[in-house]
Design a protein around this motif. Structure first.
Motif, PDB file in Angstrom:
ATOM      1  N   ILE A 107      -3.890  -3.495 -12.373  1.00 57.01           N
ATOM      2  CA  ILE A 107      -3.239  -2.522 -11.499  1.00 57.01           C
ATOM      3  C   ILE A 107      -3.110  -3.094 -10.083  1.00 57.01           C
ATOM      4  O   ILE A 107      -2.055  -3.020  -9.451  1.00 57.01           O
ATOM      5  N   ILE A 108      -4.183  -3.681  -9.589  1.00 56.02           N
ATOM      6  CA  ILE A 108      -4.179  -4.270  -8.245  1.00 56.02           C
ATOM      7  C   ILE A 108      -3.202  -5.447  -8.188  1.00 56.02           C
ATOM      8  O   ILE A 108      -2.427  -5.593  -7.237  1.00 56.02           O
ATOM      9  N   ASP A 109      -3.202  -6.263  -9.257  1.00 55.64           N
ATOM     10  CA  ASP A 109      -2.335  -7.434  -9.311  1.00 55.64           C
ATOM     11  C   ASP A 109      -0.861  -7.038  -9.310  1.00 55.64           C
ATOM     12  O   ASP A 109      -0.046  -7.602  -8.587  1.00 55.64           O
ATOM     13  N   VAL A 110      -0.513  -6.015 -10.114  1.00 56.33           N
ATOM     14  CA  VAL A 110       0.871  -5.549 -10.191  1.00 56.33           C
ATOM     15  C   VAL A 110       1.319  -4.973  -8.852  1.00 56.33           C
ATOM     16  O   VAL A 110       2.439  -5.201  -8.386  1.00 56.33           O
ATOM     17  N   ALA A 111       0.433  -4.202  -8.238  1.00 58.04           N
ATOM     18  CA  ALA A 111       0.768  -3.581  -6.962  1.00 58.04           C
ATOM     19  C   ALA A 111       1.057  -4.626  -5.886  1.00 58.04           C
ATOM     20  O   ALA A 111       1.865  -4.401  -4.988  1.00 58.04           O
ATOM     21  N   GLU A 112       0.409  -5.762  -6.013  1.00 57.26           N
ATOM     22  CA  GLU A 112       0.559  -6.803  -4.989  1.00 57.26           C
ATOM     23  C   GLU A 112       1.689  -7.782  -5.273  1.00 57.26           C
ATOM     24  O   GLU A 112       2.166  -8.462  -4.376  1.00 57.26           O
ATOM     25  N   SER A 113       2.121  -7.865  -6.569  1.00 56.87           N
ATOM     26  CA  SER A 113       3.129  -8.880  -6.886  1.00 56.87           C
ATOM     27  C   SER A 113       4.257  -8.365  -7.777  1.00 56.87           C
ATOM     28  O   SER A 113       5.384  -8.195  -7.326  1.00 56.87           O
ATOM     29  N   ASP A 114       3.960  -8.115  -9.042  1.00 52.68           N
ATOM     30  CA  ASP A 114       4.985  -7.824 -10.046  1.00 52.68           C
ATOM     31  C   ASP A 114       5.473  -6.379  -9.938  1.00 52.68           C
ATOM     32  O   ASP A 114       5.013  -5.494 -10.649  1.00 52.68           O
ATOM     33  N   LYS A 115       6.413  -6.124  -9.046  1.00 48.59           N
ATOM     34  CA  LYS A 115       6.848  -4.754  -8.791  1.00 48.59           C
ATOM     35  C   LYS A 115       8.041  -4.321  -9.654  1.00 48.59           C
ATOM     36  O   LYS A 115       8.380  -3.160  -9.688  1.00 48.59           O
ATOM     37  N   THR A 124      -7.529   3.992  -8.188  1.00 50.60           N
ATOM     38  CA  THR A 124      -7.096   2.654  -7.770  1.00 50.60           C
ATOM     39  C   THR A 124      -5.575   2.571  -7.752  1.00 50.60           C
ATOM     40  O   THR A 124      -4.979   2.015  -6.829  1.00 50.60           O
ATOM     41  N   ALA A 125      -4.941   3.127  -8.787  1.00 52.36           N
ATOM     42  CA  ALA A 125      -3.475   3.118  -8.853  1.00 52.36           C
ATOM     43  C   ALA A 125      -2.860   3.899  -7.702  1.00 52.36           C
ATOM     44  O   ALA A 125      -1.833   3.498  -7.141  1.00 52.36           O
ATOM     45  N   ILE A 126      -3.491   5.002  -7.344  1.00 53.10           N
ATOM     46  CA  ILE A 126      -2.998   5.804  -6.214  1.00 53.10           C
ATOM     47  C   ILE A 126      -3.131   5.002  -4.916  1.00 53.10           C
ATOM     48  O   ILE A 126      -2.213   4.967  -4.081  1.00 53.10           O
ATOM     49  N   LYS A 127      -4.257   4.356  -4.762  1.00 50.84           N
ATOM     50  CA  LYS A 127      -4.512   3.574  -3.549  1.00 50.84           C
ATOM     51  C   LYS A 127      -3.540   2.421  -3.403  1.00 50.84           C
ATOM     52  O   LYS A 127      -3.073   2.102  -2.292  1.00 50.84           O
ATOM     53  N   HIS A 128      -3.214   1.774  -4.543  1.00 47.85           N
ATOM     54  CA  HIS A 128      -2.315   0.617  -4.522  1.00 47.85           C
ATOM     55  C   HIS A 128      -0.948   1.000  -5.081  1.00 47.85           C
ATOM     56  O   HIS A 128      -0.355   0.245  -5.851  1.00 47.85           O
ATOM     57  N   LYS A 129      -0.480   2.168  -4.719  1.00 51.45           N
ATOM     58  CA  LYS A 129       0.766   2.699  -5.277  1.00 51.45           C
ATOM     59  C   LYS A 129       1.921   1.719  -5.071  1.00 51.45           C
ATOM     60  O   LYS A 129       2.169   1.229  -3.976  1.00 51.45           O
ATOM     61  N   VAL A 130       2.630   1.453  -6.177  1.00 52.99           N
ATOM     62  CA  VAL A 130       3.764   0.528  -6.131  1.00 52.99           C
ATOM     63  C   VAL A 130       4.923   1.177  -5.392  1.00 52.99           C
ATOM     64  O   VAL A 130       5.321   2.298  -5.700  1.00 52.99           O
ATOM     65  N   GLU A 131       5.479   0.484  -4.438  1.00 57.82           N
ATOM     66  CA  GLU A 131       6.621   1.008  -3.692  1.00 57.82           C
ATOM     67  C   GLU A 131       7.915   0.584  -4.378  1.00 57.82           C
ATOM     68  O   GLU A 131       8.019  -0.492  -4.959  1.00 57.82           O
ATOM     69  N   ASP A 132       8.931   1.426  -4.263  1.00 62.53           N
ATOM     70  CA  ASP A 132      10.239   1.098  -4.850  1.00 62.53           C
ATOM     71  C   ASP A 132      10.862  -0.083  -4.089  1.00 62.53           C
ATOM     72  O   ASP A 132      10.744  -0.170  -2.884  1.00 62.53           O
TER      73      ASP A 132
END
Length: 532
Positions: free
Chosen positions: A103-111, A524-532
């Motif tokens: 989840i953290i990895d996706v939020a930071e890179s693979d959007k 964790t997902a809420i904290k690192h919420k993926v932005e559009d």
């Protein structure tokens, strides 16, 4: 539908027999009493005998509250946002069951990536209202009245405490309900304690225990759907309707109610969710609104009412022989009202559209707050205030009876007592309350029919024959409840609801770490919420 109409056609000729209510009660009462003796086996604590099932329920709720560090209060804001759909976009950013690290990895890179569709049949809000429709209703309107009549005004303090603790239990139940749900070939969701007991305990190398507890729970949830989710609802709706109209036999009204319920439950959880999302908010707002009108209209009585409630809860001369007695009544009625620890609501919550089990667990925790802390408190204040003002009845120790007498010798039981209190403050409000009671009973029966059919399917297979058999039985039980006495119905309803506690709470305590992990994932997902 054809089978339902055939059943009604066969039963219509019996309406003319005036003694049918007595015949049903005569055969049902012994069964009800026998089941009660087993489920509510008690042990002495202080001056009172306390049912073991209540001890299990309360210790479990206290454990979850402490284990999850008061998540019932700490995550209330998250729960409200999740219910509104604020975090729904997370379901479209991650795969089912992805680890916290991923989840953290996706939020930071693979959007931007391809993901699987979201599984489920209803929204967070629909799942919550479906679950609330099984709890917000006659447990609040009639159950609170019974608690106050038997335990005095102080019983409401213990109901409120039970409501707060129950929020933590609901959090665990619904989280596990979604985590271990199954999806049928037709897209239908099958979830609840039967599944998390079997599959979750298997992961803990307790497969044998899990299978036994799952079967036990499935049997009890079917009984609970026939009892508290059906008979109590039809009984109290019938009592209120008969009181208003002068109808002498509950059988006829029960028949009509069964037909109306039958039309909806044929459509399954999707149709139930669509109906309950309209009925529950509307009736909840109407009932709480009327309560607030009465409370503010009699604001000068609030201090006296508060004193009565406090003294009744903690005074040495409490009406049922001490604080323990009042506590028992309050906790028992609260548990019947919000069903925290019973596990039934997790069946409705399991059908939600989400990839994060904890998202629905957190949403579900709102249930006991709305049900017990808000609505039950409103009902209690109205009854205590109007009784102070109009002296409607005497608080009394009537163990073994759920009926009290008012000053004129008229019997008041459950919903009748609440109706008398509202009527004394708002003339002719009993008409509105009758509509509310019938709609609340109707929505509760809809949700509980879904709970029961899930247990039935677990026991007898996911076939059309099993489905139809259960629905016919459920509709028949509506008529039995409408024709039985309040004492017998409350006994049987309580027994079936509380029997579900034993296998459920044991499983929840073993699986609590699983729920804790899911909550951490979601936050964790809420904290690192993926932005559009």
């Amino acid at each position: 539908m054809k089978q339902l109409l055939s059943l009604i056609t066969l039963l219509i000729p019996t309406i003319t027999f005036a003694s049918i209510d007595e015949v049903i009660e005569e055969n049902f009462q012994p069964v009800s009493h026998a089941v009660t003796q087993v489920v509510f086996y008690s042990v002495p604590i202080g001056p009172k005998n306390v049912p073991i099932v209540l001890i299990v329920l309360l210790l479990g709720a206290l454990f979850f509250t402490l284990y999850f560090k008061f998540a019932n209060i700490r995550l209330l804001g998250v729960a409200i946002k999740a219910t509104k759909g604020t975090y729904d976009e997370l379901d479209h950013a991650y795969e089912e069951g992805e680890s916290i690290e991923k989840i953290i990895d996706v939020a930071e890179s693979d959007k931007k990536r391809k993901i699987t569709p979201v599984v489920g049949e209803v929204t967070h809000f629909q799942a919550l209202t479906a679950a609330l429709s099984a709890t917000v209703g006659l447990g609040n309107i009639a159950g609170v009245a019974v608690a106050i009549a038997l335990g005095g005004p102080g019983a409401i303090i213990w109901m409120i405490l039970a409501g707060f603790l129950g929020m933590s239990t609901k959090l665990v139940e619904a989280t596990l309900g979604v985590k271990y749900r199954e999806v049928g070939a037709d897209g239908k969701i099958y979830g609840g304690p039967m599944y998390y007991l079997k599959k979750g305990l298997k992961e803990k190398n307790l497969a044998g225990l899990g299978k036994v507890l799952a079967v036990m729970y499935a049997i009890f949830v079917v009984g609970g759907s026939f009892g508290g989710g059906n008979m109590f609802q039809s009984n109290q709706a019938t009592a209120q309707f008969m009181s208003l109209t002068g109808l002498e036999s509950g059988f006829a009204f029960g028949l009509v109610l069964a037909a109306l319920v039958g039309v909806v439950i044929i459509g399954g959880i999707k149709r139930i969710g669509k109906v309950t999302e309209k009925i529950v908010p509307f009736m909840g707002i109407l009932f709480v609104g009327a309560s607030l009108v009465i409370i503010f209209k009699n604001y000068d009585m609030i201090p006296n009412a508060a004193v009565q409630i406090w003294q009744g809860a903690f005074g040495n001369n409490a009406l049922l022989g001490g604080v323990v007695g009042v506590m028992i009544v309050g906790f028992q009625r609260a548990a019947f009202s919000n069903e925290a620890g019973v596990g039934s609501a997790s069946i409705a919550h399991a059908a939600v559209k989400t990839k994060f089990p904890a998202s629905e667990g957190i949403v579900a925790s709102i249930g006991p707050f709305v049900d017990t802390v808000v609505i039950c408190t409103m009902t209690a204040l109205v009854i205590v205030i109007t009784n102070l003002k109009n002296n409607l009845f005497e608080y009394a120790n009537l163990e073994g009876s759920n009926v009290i007498m008012n000053g004129t010798g008229q019997k008041l039981g459950g919903v009748d007592l609440t109706s008398a209190a509202f009527d004394s403050a708002i003339p002719h409000f009993s008409i509105v309350l009758t509509i509310a009671v019938i709609l609340f009973a109707f929505s509760t029966m809809l949700s509980w029919s879904y709970y029961g059919i899930q247990g039935w399917s677990y026991l007898f297979g996911k076939s059309k024959l099993a489905d139809t058999t259960y629905k016919v039985l459920f509709l028949f039980i509506i008529i039995v409840g409408a024709s039985s006495s309040l004492n017998s119905v409350v006994e049987f309803s309580d027994s079936m609801i509380f029997a579900m506690v034993f296998p459920n709470v044991l499983g929840l305590m073993i699986l609590a770490p699983k729920a804790k992990h899911e909550i951490k994932r979601y936050l964790t997902a809420i904290k690192h919420k993926v932005e559009d």
